[in-house]
Structures are given as C-alpha cells and as structure tokens.
Design a protein around this motif. Structure first.
Motif, PDB file in Angstrom:
ATOM      1  N   GLN A   1       4.556   9.935   2.410  1.00  0.00           N
ATOM      2  CA  GLN A   1       5.766  10.388   2.771  1.00  0.00           C
ATOM      3  C   GLN A   1       5.938  11.763   2.939  1.00  0.00           C
ATOM      4  N   GLY A   2       4.942  12.530   2.622  1.00  0.00           N
ATOM      5  CA  GLY A   2       5.041  13.913   2.872  1.00  0.00           C
ATOM      6  C   GLY A   2       5.482  14.816   1.696  1.00  0.00           C
ATOM      7  N   THR A   3       4.582  15.807   1.725  1.00  0.00           N
ATOM      8  CA  THR A   3       5.118  17.185   0.744  1.00  0.00           C
ATOM      9  C   THR A   3       5.297  18.418   1.479  1.00  0.00           C
ATOM     10  N   GLN A   4       6.355  19.095   1.106  1.00  0.00           N
ATOM     11  CA  GLN A   4       6.643  20.306   1.824  1.00  0.00           C
ATOM     12  C   GLN A   4       5.921  21.357   1.225  1.00  0.00           C
ATOM     13  N   VAL A   5       5.315  22.238   2.173  1.00  0.00           N
ATOM     14  CA  VAL A   5       4.884  23.472   1.712  1.00  0.00           C
ATOM     15  C   VAL A   5       5.512  24.667   2.319  1.00  0.00           C
ATOM     16  N   THR A   6       6.066  25.530   1.666  1.00  0.00           N
ATOM     17  CA  THR A   6       6.543  26.814   2.352  1.00  0.00           C
ATOM     18  C   THR A   6       5.731  27.806   1.901  1.00  0.00           C
ATOM     19  N   VAL A   7       5.504  28.870   2.592  1.00  0.00           N
ATOM     20  CA  VAL A   7       4.789  29.984   2.572  1.00  0.00           C
ATOM     21  C   VAL A   7       5.565  31.036   2.780  1.00  0.00           C
ATOM     22  N   SER A   8       5.986  31.843   1.799  1.00  0.00           N
ATOM     23  CA  SER A   8       6.824  33.130   2.228  1.00  0.00           C
ATOM     24  C   SER A   8       6.098  34.203   2.590  1.00  0.00           C
ATOM     25  N   SER A   9       6.689  35.155   3.743  1.00  0.00           N
ATOM     26  CA  SER A   9       5.709  36.140   4.217  1.00  0.00           C
ATOM     27  C   SER A   9       6.274  37.510   3.239  1.00  0.00           C
TER      28      SER A   9
ATOM     29  N   VAL B   1       1.008  -1.290  -0.044  1.00  0.00           N
ATOM     30  CA  VAL B   1      -0.004  -0.027   0.029  1.00  0.00           C
ATOM     31  C   VAL B   1       0.837   1.210   0.070  1.00  0.00           C
ATOM     32  N   GLN B   2       0.466   2.189  -0.736  1.00  0.00           N
ATOM     33  CA  GLN B   2       1.207   3.387  -0.912  1.00  0.00           C
ATOM     34  C   GLN B   2       0.428   4.632  -1.056  1.00  0.00           C
ATOM     35  N   LEU B   3       0.745   5.486  -0.345  1.00  0.00           N
ATOM     36  CA  LEU B   3       0.119   6.850  -0.464  1.00  0.00           C
ATOM     37  C   LEU B   3       1.092   7.744  -1.054  1.00  0.00           C
TER      38      LEU B   3
ATOM     39  N   PHE C   1       2.079  32.352   6.221  1.00  0.00           N
ATOM     40  CA  PHE C   1       3.357  31.834   6.686  1.00  0.00           C
ATOM     41  C   PHE C   1       3.210  30.906   7.725  1.00  0.00           C
ATOM     42  N   GLU C   2       2.304  30.645   8.648  1.00  0.00           N
ATOM     43  CA  GLU C   2       2.070  29.616   9.536  1.00  0.00           C
ATOM     44  C   GLU C   2       1.632  28.346   9.021  1.00  0.00           C
ATOM     45  N   ASP C   3       1.324  28.384   7.784  1.00  0.00           N
ATOM     46  CA  ASP C   3       0.844  27.028   6.921  1.00  0.00           C
ATOM     47  C   ASP C   3       2.085  26.245   6.648  1.00  0.00           C
ATOM     48  N   THR C   4       3.152  26.959   6.629  1.00  0.00           N
ATOM     49  CA  THR C   4       4.387  26.142   6.389  1.00  0.00           C
ATOM     50  C   THR C   4       4.592  24.876   7.330  1.00  0.00           C
ATOM     51  N   ALA C   5       4.651  23.736   6.456  1.00  0.00           N
ATOM     52  CA  ALA C   5       4.977  22.811   7.179  1.00  0.00           C
ATOM     53  C   ALA C   5       5.106  21.422   5.964  1.00  0.00           C
ATOM     54  N   VAL C   6       5.417  20.312   6.426  1.00  0.00           N
ATOM     55  CA  VAL C   6       5.138  19.278   5.611  1.00  0.00           C
ATOM     56  C   VAL C   6       4.027  18.758   5.899  1.00  0.00           C
ATOM     57  N   TYR C   7       3.142  18.335   4.730  1.00  0.00           N
ATOM     58  CA  TYR C   7       1.868  17.916   4.613  1.00  0.00           C
ATOM     59  C   TYR C   7       1.752  16.187   4.273  1.00  0.00           C
ATOM     60  N   TYR C   8       1.084  15.650   5.159  1.00  0.00           N
ATOM     61  CA  TYR C   8       0.987  14.310   5.059  1.00  0.00           C
ATOM     62  C   TYR C   8      -0.520  13.868   4.965  1.00  0.00           C
ATOM     63  N   CYS C   9      -0.623  12.919   3.991  1.00  0.00           N
ATOM     64  CA  CYS C   9      -1.844  12.276   3.717  1.00  0.00           C
ATOM     65  C   CYS C   9      -2.085  10.998   4.538  1.00  0.00           C
TER      66      CYS C   9
ATOM     67  N   ARG D   1      -2.572  23.365  -4.553  1.00  0.00           N
ATOM     68  CA  ARG D   1      -3.576  22.060  -4.383  1.00  0.00           C
ATOM     69  C   ARG D   1      -2.828  20.918  -4.187  1.00  0.00           C
ATOM     70  N   LEU D   2      -2.923  20.140  -3.199  1.00  0.00           N
ATOM     71  CA  LEU D   2      -2.210  18.896  -2.871  1.00  0.00           C
ATOM     72  C   LEU D   2      -3.014  17.878  -3.433  1.00  0.00           C
ATOM     73  N   SER D   3      -2.269  16.774  -3.767  1.00  0.00           N
ATOM     74  CA  SER D   3      -2.944  15.662  -4.146  1.00  0.00           C
ATOM     75  C   SER D   3      -2.243  14.458  -3.472  1.00  0.00           C
ATOM     76  N   CYS D   4      -3.122  13.367  -3.201  1.00  0.00           N
ATOM     77  CA  CYS D   4      -2.692  11.965  -2.585  1.00  0.00           C
ATOM     78  C   CYS D   4      -3.277  10.977  -3.201  1.00  0.00           C
ATOM     79  N   ALA D   5      -2.143  10.156  -4.075  1.00  0.00           N
ATOM     80  CA  ALA D   5      -2.841   9.254  -4.788  1.00  0.00           C
ATOM     81  C   ALA D   5      -2.405   7.776  -4.108  1.00  0.00           C
ATOM     82  N   ALA D   6      -3.460   6.907  -4.002  1.00  0.00           N
ATOM     83  CA  ALA D   6      -3.337   5.574  -3.498  1.00  0.00           C
ATOM     84  C   ALA D   6      -3.143   4.641  -4.411  1.00  0.00           C
ATOM     85  N   SER D   7      -2.309   3.363  -4.124  1.00  0.00           N
ATOM     86  CA  SER D   7      -2.116   2.445  -4.937  1.00  0.00           C
ATOM     87  C   SER D   7      -1.942   1.349  -3.945  1.00  0.00           C
ATOM     88  N   GLY D   8      -2.411   0.053  -4.559  1.00  0.00           N
ATOM     89  CA  GLY D   8      -2.387  -1.198  -3.780  1.00  0.00           C
ATOM     90  C   GLY D   8      -3.844  -1.006  -2.670  1.00  0.00           C
ATOM     91  N   LEU D   9      -4.558   0.108  -2.684  1.00  0.00           N
ATOM     92  CA  LEU D   9      -5.522   0.111  -1.773  1.00  0.00           C
ATOM     93  C   LEU D   9      -6.600   0.660  -2.598  1.00  0.00           C
TER      94      LEU D   9
END
Length: 123
Positions: free
Chosen positions: A115-123, A1-3, A87-95, A18-26
C-alpha cells in the motif's frame, strides 16, 4: 496475498531510514522483489530490485551507493536501507513482487503490491 511496508517517516537531508516489506499469504522464495517510488505529479519509478536468492540486485542510478536492498526469506521480508537521503528522495515507496528470478524495471511486470509508505526528506 499482502505486502505491508513500514519504516517510512520524516528525516532531514543526509539522514537514513530503513524500509521493510513483510509478505503474508505468499512465500517469497522464487519471487523477485522490488521497491518503486512515486512523488506527487510523477509516475511510479523503479528504485531497486533483488532476486529471490539475492544473487542479483539492481538500482536506479540516482540511488546507487546510497540505497541497499536486501531480503530475509526466512522472515518473508525485504528491506531497503536508505542512507544520505536527499530532498528529491521524497515519495511514497512501494514494494512489489513478481514470480521470476530476473530483476525487472517495468512496474507492469510485478503482480503483487503493497500500500506504500511515505518518506519525506526535509532540506
């Protein structure tokens, strides 16, 4: 299973991603999907969740009115539309996914993670 998450990047405050999360094996049918995020030095926190039939969604207060979670079960994919980024939304986003038709905020309730995707918001 992979997300597998995608769509992260660098954006100016006020912008959108816009973040996407694709599932495989599930097959996501029957699973509640959620997005969590983790900024450096902080614990992973709940952002949004959606039940498998998209009947119920839930959001943490800080993103209500700005973020929208959605899913396309035919494509086995979940999305997070993020508008008016701060700016405070800056983080690694996980599904994450759990075999339930109830939204949950506790990360221990979710059994599959991307595994996560980095979102960086510059102020």
């Amino acid at each position: 299973v992979q997300l597998v998450e995608s769509g992260g990047g660098l954006v100016q405050a006020g912008g959108s991603l816009r973040l996407s999360c694709a599932a495989s094996g599930l097959t996501l049918s029957g699973y509640t999907e959620a997005w969590f995020r983790q900024a450096p030095g902080t614990e992973r926190e709940f952002v949004a969740a959606i039940t498998w039939a998209a009947v119920t969604t839930d959001y943490t207060d800080s993103v209500k009115g700005r973020f929208t979670i959605s899913r396309d079960n035919a494509k086995n994919t979940v999305y997070l539309q993020m508008n008016s980024l701060k700016f405070e939304d800056t983080a690694v986003y996980y599904c994450a996914a759990r075999p339930s038709n109830v939204v949950g905020w506790n990360r221990d309730q979710y059994i599959y993670w991307g595994q996560g995707t980095q979102v960086t918001v510059s102020s």
